[in-house]
Design a protein around this motif. Structure first.
Motif, PDB file in Angstrom:
ATOM      1  N   PHE A 242      48.520  33.563  30.261  1.00  0.00           N
ATOM      2  CA  PHE A 242      47.650  34.347  31.156  1.00  0.00           C
ATOM      3  C   PHE A 242      47.980  34.104  32.630  1.00  0.00           C
ATOM      4  N   GLY A 243      48.411  32.867  32.951  1.00  0.00           N
ATOM      5  CA  GLY A 243      48.766  32.563  34.341  1.00  0.00           C
ATOM      6  C   GLY A 243      47.627  32.836  35.299  1.00  0.00           C
ATOM      7  N   MET A 244      47.874  33.721  36.277  1.00  0.00           N
ATOM      8  CA  MET A 244      46.901  33.998  37.342  1.00  0.00           C
ATOM      9  C   MET A 244      46.088  35.280  37.085  1.00  0.00           C
ATOM     10  N   THR A 245      46.090  35.749  35.844  1.00  0.00           N
ATOM     11  CA  THR A 245      45.455  37.052  35.531  1.00  0.00           C
ATOM     12  C   THR A 245      44.008  37.132  35.996  1.00  0.00           C
ATOM     13  N   MET A 246      43.208  36.096  35.702  1.00  0.00           N
ATOM     14  CA  MET A 246      41.777  36.169  36.027  1.00  0.00           C
ATOM     15  C   MET A 246      41.541  36.266  37.530  1.00  0.00           C
ATOM     16  N   LYS A 247      42.297  35.494  38.297  1.00  0.00           N
ATOM     17  CA  LYS A 247      42.154  35.550  39.757  1.00  0.00           C
ATOM     18  C   LYS A 247      42.588  36.916  40.288  1.00  0.00           C
ATOM     19  N   PHE A 248      43.661  37.431  39.729  1.00  0.00           N
ATOM     20  CA  PHE A 248      44.187  38.729  40.162  1.00  0.00           C
ATOM     21  C   PHE A 248      43.181  39.846  39.861  1.00  0.00           C
ATOM     22  N   GLN A 249      42.596  39.827  38.662  1.00  0.00           N
ATOM     23  CA  GLN A 249      41.664  40.885  38.265  1.00  0.00           C
ATOM     24  C   GLN A 249      40.378  40.890  39.087  1.00  0.00           C
ATOM     25  N   LYS A 250      39.975  39.714  39.554  1.00  0.00           N
ATOM     26  CA  LYS A 250      38.726  39.604  40.307  1.00  0.00           C
ATOM     27  C   LYS A 250      38.820  40.332  41.656  1.00  0.00           C
ATOM     28  N   ASP A 251      39.940  40.154  42.350  1.00  0.00           N
ATOM     29  CA  ASP A 251      40.135  40.797  43.662  1.00  0.00           C
ATOM     30  C   ASP A 251      41.647  40.915  43.894  1.00  0.00           C
TER      31      ASP A 251
ATOM     32  N   TRP B 227      47.497  27.273  35.716  1.00  0.00           N
ATOM     33  CA  TRP B 227      47.514  26.241  34.678  1.00  0.00           C
ATOM     34  C   TRP B 227      47.305  26.825  33.275  1.00  0.00           C
ATOM     35  N   LEU B 228      46.963  28.135  33.197  1.00  0.00           N
ATOM     36  CA  LEU B 228      46.736  28.748  31.883  1.00  0.00           C
ATOM     37  C   LEU B 228      48.045  29.283  31.319  1.00  0.00           C
TER      38      LEU B 228
END
Length: 466
Positions: A16-25, A12-13
């Protein structure tokens, strides 16, 4: 999506898209999407639409469609933005010639480099590490940075005169490590001006690596001399433009070798059975070649002898398997249909296509208990193990820390050889022990680019064997 395009996951961002989820794991995130959408899907990450190909039997599609999936466009952009390299007329011819020079990092040329590297290790260790008989305590990553940087620089670029060596090497090392620390940000769309003092550090590094400065350092390797000749042909005598290329080569020579050296040392010292197996293998080689461990570093090895150490190689490959996120990425030059055994999918001009190594390196069908370090994973009956299977079929690509195809990392043989030599010398001449008993994890800051760094350093101690 247009008809025939892979599923799109963009969150929904905006941008950035899914960047935060991707960076976490990164691997966990990709695995979840694979279960949901299959082996081909597109993800929005930091403004880039990236189509992942996860089936290892389809990796060769990147080679099959090499004219429509460009490597050159990506590397050119990276060269300019990250290393301040100037694009000259006939740039493609220049890159082609520089690529040809990389044959000096393999075959017979590697034998000459090995001789030189062994001498540099002997000199550095005898001057700096073998002087004392007491235990020395060090942070492991800091220790690896120090030895890998000095050995790499002196082997490739030459021996800095003794009076200036300590100051020159430590300043250059500290600056290149500061630069490397910001590398993931330089790879993003953040302007370099916003990254604190990275631009001025880069300028300093380029000035250190100009032909004028390097001419004062004797013992330059054949690869650097050859590159210098090629670069002069295209840039004339523009010192800073050539310096940018030399700087990029130096960075590429150490950026991944340092963390691999760390992981190999860390895993070996956490597994006593790996230490015992390595000692046995090294002792057997020295006995069979009639060599004894003297007071200084007296061993002499050929490349064939080094390559015969299957346990040592297996440990390095296992460290690479657990830490490498060096993705193979291509730029889609035009809209086209990617035809594979499992069906067709439409790719869109301007998007990226990626092969993500942790997906195969962490696949339990290929590697039993993939999250575990197993020192003998790449050994079988005392020989190198090269057969791994998925869905009952033999895999061509099962370990891909260096990319694959024509654009494989040209320095891979040099990097593995250097880590083998350093581990061998450390284990032969030193007692090594971890002081802290803590589990180190990957720090996911380079999720497409190279070897992941550790999330913290760890204390160890060493002393020369009596």
């Amino acid at each position: 999506r247009r008809p025939g395009e892979p599923p799109l996951i963009k969150g929904w961002l905006p941008y950035f898209g899914m960047t935060m989820k991707f960076q976490k794991d990164p691997l966990g995130f990709i695995r979840t999407l694979q279960k949901q959408y299959g082996d081909i899907f597109t993800v929005l990450l930091g403004g880039k639409y990236i189509t992942f190909i996860l089936d290892p039997f389809q990796y060769q599609l990147l080679a099959k469609y090499h004219k429509k999936l460009s490597f050159q466009r990506l590397t050119q952009k990276l060269s300019v933005k990250v290393f301040s390299i100037k694009i000259v007329e006939n740039y493609e011819d220049l890159i082609h010639e520089l690529h040809g020079a990389y044959q000096l990092l393999q075959g017979k040329s590697l034998d000459i480099i090995l001789e030189d590297m062994l001498q540099n290790i002997k000199q550095m260790f005898e001057l700096q590490l073998l002087k004392t008989t007491n235990w020395n305590t060090a942070q492991m990553l800091t220790f690896c940075c120090s030895i890998v940087f000095e050995i790499t620089f002196t082997t490739i670029y030459g021996k800095v005169p003794a009076g200036e060596r300590k100051k020159f090497i430590s300043e250059l090392r500290d600056n290149i490590l500061k630069f490397d620390n910001k590398f993931p940000y330089l790879m993003s769309d953040i302007p370099i001006e916003l990254l604190q003092d990275v631009k001025s550090i880069r300028e300093k590094l380029i000035k250190c690596m100009t032909p004028e400065k390097l001419a004062k350092i004797p013992g330059t390797s054949e690869i650097v001399q050859k590159r210098q000749d090629i670069l002069e042909k295209y840039y004339g005598l523009k010192d800073l433009d050539i310096g940018a290329h030399h700087f990029a080569l130096l960075w590429a020579s150490i950026a991944n070798t340092i963390p691999v050296m760390f992981w190999a040392m860390y895993y070996v010292l956490r597994h006593p059975e790996a230490v015992d197996a390595l000692h046995n293998e090294i002792d057997h080689l020295l006995q069979s070649t009639g060599q004894k461990k003297g007071s200084g570093i007296s061993i002499h090895l050929t490349r064939e002898q080094l390559d015969s150490l299957v346990c040592l190689e297996s440990i390095i490959f296992e460290a690479l398997r657990l830490s490498s996120y060096s993705s193979t990425i291509r730029f889609v030059e035009e809209d086209f249909i990617l035809s594979s055994d499992t069906g067709d999918c439409c790719l869109r001009k301007g998007d990226l296509v990626a092969i993500f190594p942790p997906a195969i390196h962490g696949d339990p069908e290929v590697f039993e208990s993939p999250e575990e370090f197993r020192f003998d994973r790449f050994m079988e009956d005392g020989k190198k193990k090269t057969t791994f299977y998925k869905r009952g079929k033999k895999l061509k690509f099962y370990l891909i820390p260096f990319g694959f195809g024509a654009n494989k990392c040209p320095g891979r043989f040099l990097a593995v050889m250097e880590i083998k030599l350093l581990l061998l010398v450390l284990l032969t001449y030193f007692d090594l022990e971890l002081i802290e008993n803590k589990s180190i994890k990957l720090k996911y800051t380079r999720s497409f680019f190279g070897i992941q760094h550790p999330n913290s350093d760890i204390l160890f101690r060493y002393k020369p064997k009596s």
